[in-house]
Write an enzyme that holds these catalytic residues in place. Structure first.
Site, PDB file in Angstrom:
ATOM      1  N   HIS A 267       0.844  -1.206   0.000  1.00 35.21           N
ATOM      2  CA  HIS A 267       0.000   0.000   0.000  1.00 35.21           C
ATOM      3  C   HIS A 267       0.882   1.260   0.000  1.00 35.21           C
ATOM      4  O   HIS A 267       0.721   2.149  -0.847  1.00 35.21           O
ATOM      5  CB  HIS A 267      -0.917  -0.010   1.228  1.00 35.21           C
ATOM      6  N   GLU A 268       1.819   1.317   0.941  1.00 23.55           N
ATOM      7  CA  GLU A 268       2.671   2.512   1.043  1.00 23.55           C
ATOM      8  C   GLU A 268       3.570   2.646  -0.195  1.00 23.55           C
ATOM      9  O   GLU A 268       3.861   3.753  -0.639  1.00 23.55           O
ATOM     10  CB  GLU A 268       3.502   2.483   2.332  1.00 23.55           C
ATOM     11  N   HIS A 271       1.753   4.504  -2.844  1.00 25.81           N
ATOM     12  CA  HIS A 271       1.893   5.957  -2.676  1.00 25.81           C
ATOM     13  C   HIS A 271       3.270   6.411  -3.173  1.00 25.81           C
ATOM     14  O   HIS A 271       3.403   7.429  -3.852  1.00 25.81           O
ATOM     15  CB  HIS A 271       1.774   6.331  -1.193  1.00 25.81           C
ATOM     16  N   GLU A 297      -4.559   7.970  -2.947  1.00 26.31           N
ATOM     17  CA  GLU A 297      -5.076   6.710  -2.395  1.00 26.31           C
ATOM     18  C   GLU A 297      -5.453   5.734  -3.517  1.00 26.31           C
ATOM     19  O   GLU A 297      -5.387   4.527  -3.336  1.00 26.31           O
ATOM     20  CB  GLU A 297      -6.278   7.021  -1.492  1.00 26.31           C
TER      21      GLU A 297
HETATM   22 ZN    ZN Z   1      -2.930   5.325   1.892  1.00 21.26          ZN
END
Ligand code: ZN
Length: 502
Positions: A267-268, A271, A297
Site C-alpha cells: 500500500h505505502e 503511494h 489513495e
Molecule cells: Zn494510503
C-alpha cells in the site's frame, strides 16, 4: 512588473517554501521512526517554528500582487500549460491561506494539537466524556473555518476541497449511496455463498526478518526504487516524499500475521511509486505535485488490492513466499489466494477488507456531513455511530474505543478527509479497468513477474502529469468517463462471486 518577472518570482518563492516543507517532512519521518524518546519536545518546537515560517511565506502579500500580475497575462491562455496550472494552484492555496483570519488559524492549530493529545489519552481509557468537549470545540471551529472559506453554500465542501480540490458533497453523495447499497448486497451474497476461506494459515509464525526480506523482494520487483527510498518499521505506517531521489515508506510487523506488514508495505509503496514518478523538473511547483489525497489513495489501493491481492500476482510470488515460509508448501495457491481475500465485517476501519472498507468510510462521511450541517450534535455522535454500524455491517461496537473514537482524524480537525479513501477506491477501479483495455489482461503480465508495463502506464497517464488536472478531470482524461461507482461494484461482484461461490 512584467508577467515574466512576476512568474519567475512566484516560481522561486514557492520553490523555497517547498524546501521548508520538505524539511518538515523529513523531521516528521524521523519523529515517527528513529527519534529517541526524549527528543519529542524539541522536535515539536522545531516543527512549530518551521510551520510558522511556511505560513508567513504562503500568506505573503507579495504573492497576491504577483498572482494578479500573471493572471491576466498570456500565461493563462492554455489552461493546461505548466505555467497556467502552477498559477491556478498557487492562487488556490493563497486564497485558502489568506481567507482565514489569523485569530482563527491560531485557535484551530491549538484545538487540533489539544484534540489529538486528548484523544490519545482518552481512547485507551474508553473515555468519551473526556474527549467530547475537545471534539465539540473543533467542530465549531471547523464550521467557522468553512464559513470563512466559502461564500454561502455547503460548508462541508470548503473542508473537502482541502483534500480533494473541486469535489463537493452534492457530487459524491449519490455515488456513495449507490455504492453503499451494492456493498451491503455483496456482503449478503458472501454470507450466503457456498465457500469459506481458511484464514488460520495466515496466522502461523512468520519470522519478522523473513517478512522484511520478502517484502523488499516484492517491492523491488514492483518497481519501487530502493536507491531513491527506504523502508523502516513504525507504529502507524505511512509514506513520505522528501524530494526527488528520496521517497520513504514504513510498515509494521507482527509475527502472527502474514498480511499486515506485506500488504501495508505494498500500500505505502503504491503511494511512493506515485511520488517517485512525479515530474522531477517541476519539483517545488504544483506541476510536480500529486493531484489530491483521493488520487494518491487510488494508487496505494490499486497496488495493494487490485494488483497485490490478484491471482496473477500470487502465481508469480507464491513460490517465493513458500521458499521463505516452507509450511506454505502444504497450502495450495488457490486456498492461499482465497485466505488473503477473506471478507468479514469488523469494527475497525483500518483492518477492514476490500468489500467492507468503504462501508466504514461511508458512515464517517454521512456523520461528518451531518455535523457540518448542524443536523447532528457531537453529543449524539456515539449513538449515530452505533446505528450506522448496525445498519451497514450488522455489528455493534462494545465500547467507544472500537467505535466513534477509533480514528485519529476528527481529533485533529481533519473533517472532509474520509471520503478521499473511498474516492481512491473508486478511481483505482476505473484506472485499472482502463489499463486492462489498453494493455490487455494485466494479471497475465503479473503472473510472469512483469510489472514494468503496468507501472509505465501509470507513469504516463497519471504520475507524470503532476497536478495538471483536478481529480475529476484526471479521471475523465484517463478513462473518458466521470466518477462511476459501477466499475468498482462490478469488479467486487466478479472477484468475490468467484471466490465465495455466489
Ligand atoms: Zn494510503
Amino acid at each position: 512588473m512584467s508577467s515574466r518577472k512576476a512568474y519567475a518570482w512566484l516560481l522561486n518563492h514557492n520553490k523555497e517554501t517547498s524546501y521548508l516543507d520538505s524539511v518538515q517532512s523529513l523531521l516528521n519521518w524521523d519523529q515517527r521512526t528513529h527519534i529517541p524518546p526524549r527528543g519529542h519536545a524539541h522536535r515539536a518546537a522545531q516543527l512549530a517554528t518551521l510551520a510558522r515560517f511556511v505560513h508567513i511565506r504562503m500568506t505573503d502579500p507579495k504573492m497576491g500582487e504577483m498572482l494578479a500580475a500573471v493572471e491576466s497575462s498570456e500565461w493563462m491562455k492554455d489552461p493546461l500549460s505548466a505555467e497556467a496550472v502552477n498559477i491556478r494552484e498557487w492562487r488556490r492555496s493563497y486564497d485558502r491561506a489568506t481567507k482565514i483570519p489569523e485569530r482563527l488559524a491560531v485557535e484551530l492549530a491549538r484545538a487540533s494539537a489539544e484534540g489529538e493529545t486528548a484523544w490519545e489519552e482518552a481512547r485507551p481509557r474508553n473515555d468519551w466524556a473526556a474527549f467530547k468537549p475537545f471534539l465539540a470545540r473543533l467542530v465549531a471551529l471547523k464550521r467557522e473555518e468553512a464559513g470563512a472559506l466559502t461564500s454561502g453554500g455547503e460548508l462541508y465542501d470548503a473542508l473537502l476541497d482541502a483534500y480533494e480540490p473541486g469535489e463537493t458533497a452534492q457530487n459524491i453523495a449519490p455515488v456513495f449511496t449507490r455504492l453503499r447499497e451494492a456493498l451491503v448486497e455483496i456482503l449478503h451474497r458472501i454470507e450466503g455463498g457456498s465457500r469459506r476461506p481458511d484464514t488460520s494459515i495466515l496466522q502461523l509464525a512468520f519470522p519478522v526478518s523473513l517478512q522484511q526480506t520478502f517484502a523488499c523482494e516484492v517491492l523491488e520487483r514492483l518497481g519501487y526504487d530502493f536507491q531513491a527510498g527506504r523502508i523502516d518499521p513504525t507504529a502507524h505506517p505511512f509514506s513520505v516524499g522528501i524530494g526527488p531521489g528520496d521517497v520513504r515508506i514504513t510498515t509494521r510487523y507482527d509475527e502472527r500475521s502474514f498480511s499486515m506488514a506485506l500488504f501495508g508495505a505494498i500500500h505505502e509503496a503504491g503511494h511512493a511509486l506515485y511520488e517517485q514518478g512525479l515530474p522531477e523538473e517541476h519539483w517545488g511547483a504544483p506541476m510536480g505535485q500529486a493531484v489530491s489525497l483521493g488520487i494518491h489513495e487510488s494508487q496505494s489501493r490499486m497496488w495493494e488490492n487490485l494488483v497485490g491481492r490478484s491471482f496473477g500476482f500470487w502465481k508469480y510470488f507464491y513460490p517465493q513466499a513458500q521458499k521463505h515460509f516452507p509450511f506454505l508448501n502444504e497450502i495450495p495457491l488457490e486456498a492461499f489466494h482465497f485466505a488473503i481475500n477473506t471478507v468479514s465485517p469488523s469494527l475497525i476501519r483500518t483492518e477492514a477488507d476490500e468489500v467492507t472498507y468503504n462501508l466504514h468510510v461511508l458512515l464517517r462521511f454521512e456523520l461528518e456531513l451531518a455535523l457540518m450541517r448542524n443536523e447532528l450534535e457531537v453529543a449524539d455522535l456515539p449513538e449515530a455511530w452505533k446505528d450506522g454500524m448496525q445498519a451497514y455491517l450488522g455489528l455493534t461496537p462494545p465500547d467507544y474505543a472500537q467505535g466513534v473514537m477509533q480514528d485519529v482524524h476528527w481529533s485533529g480537525g481533519a473533517i472532509g478527509y474520509f471520503p478521499t479513501y473511498t474516492l481512491g477506491n473508486l478511481y483505482a477501479a476505473q484506472f485499472y479497468a482502463q489499463a486492462e483495455k489498453e494493455l490487455g489482461d494485466p494479471e497475465a503480465l503479473f503472473a510472469r513477474g512483469e510489472f514494468a508495463p503496468f507501472l509505465a502506464w501509470l507513469r504516463n497517464k497519471i504520475h507524470g502529469e503532476g497536478s495538471r488536472y483536478r481529480p475529476r478531470d484526471l479521471v475523465k482524461a484517463v478513462t473518458g468517463e466521470g466518477l462511476k461507482p459501477e466499475v468498482l461494484i462490478e469488479y467486487l461482484m466478479k472477484k468475490f462471486g468467484a471466490l465465495y461461490g455466489f
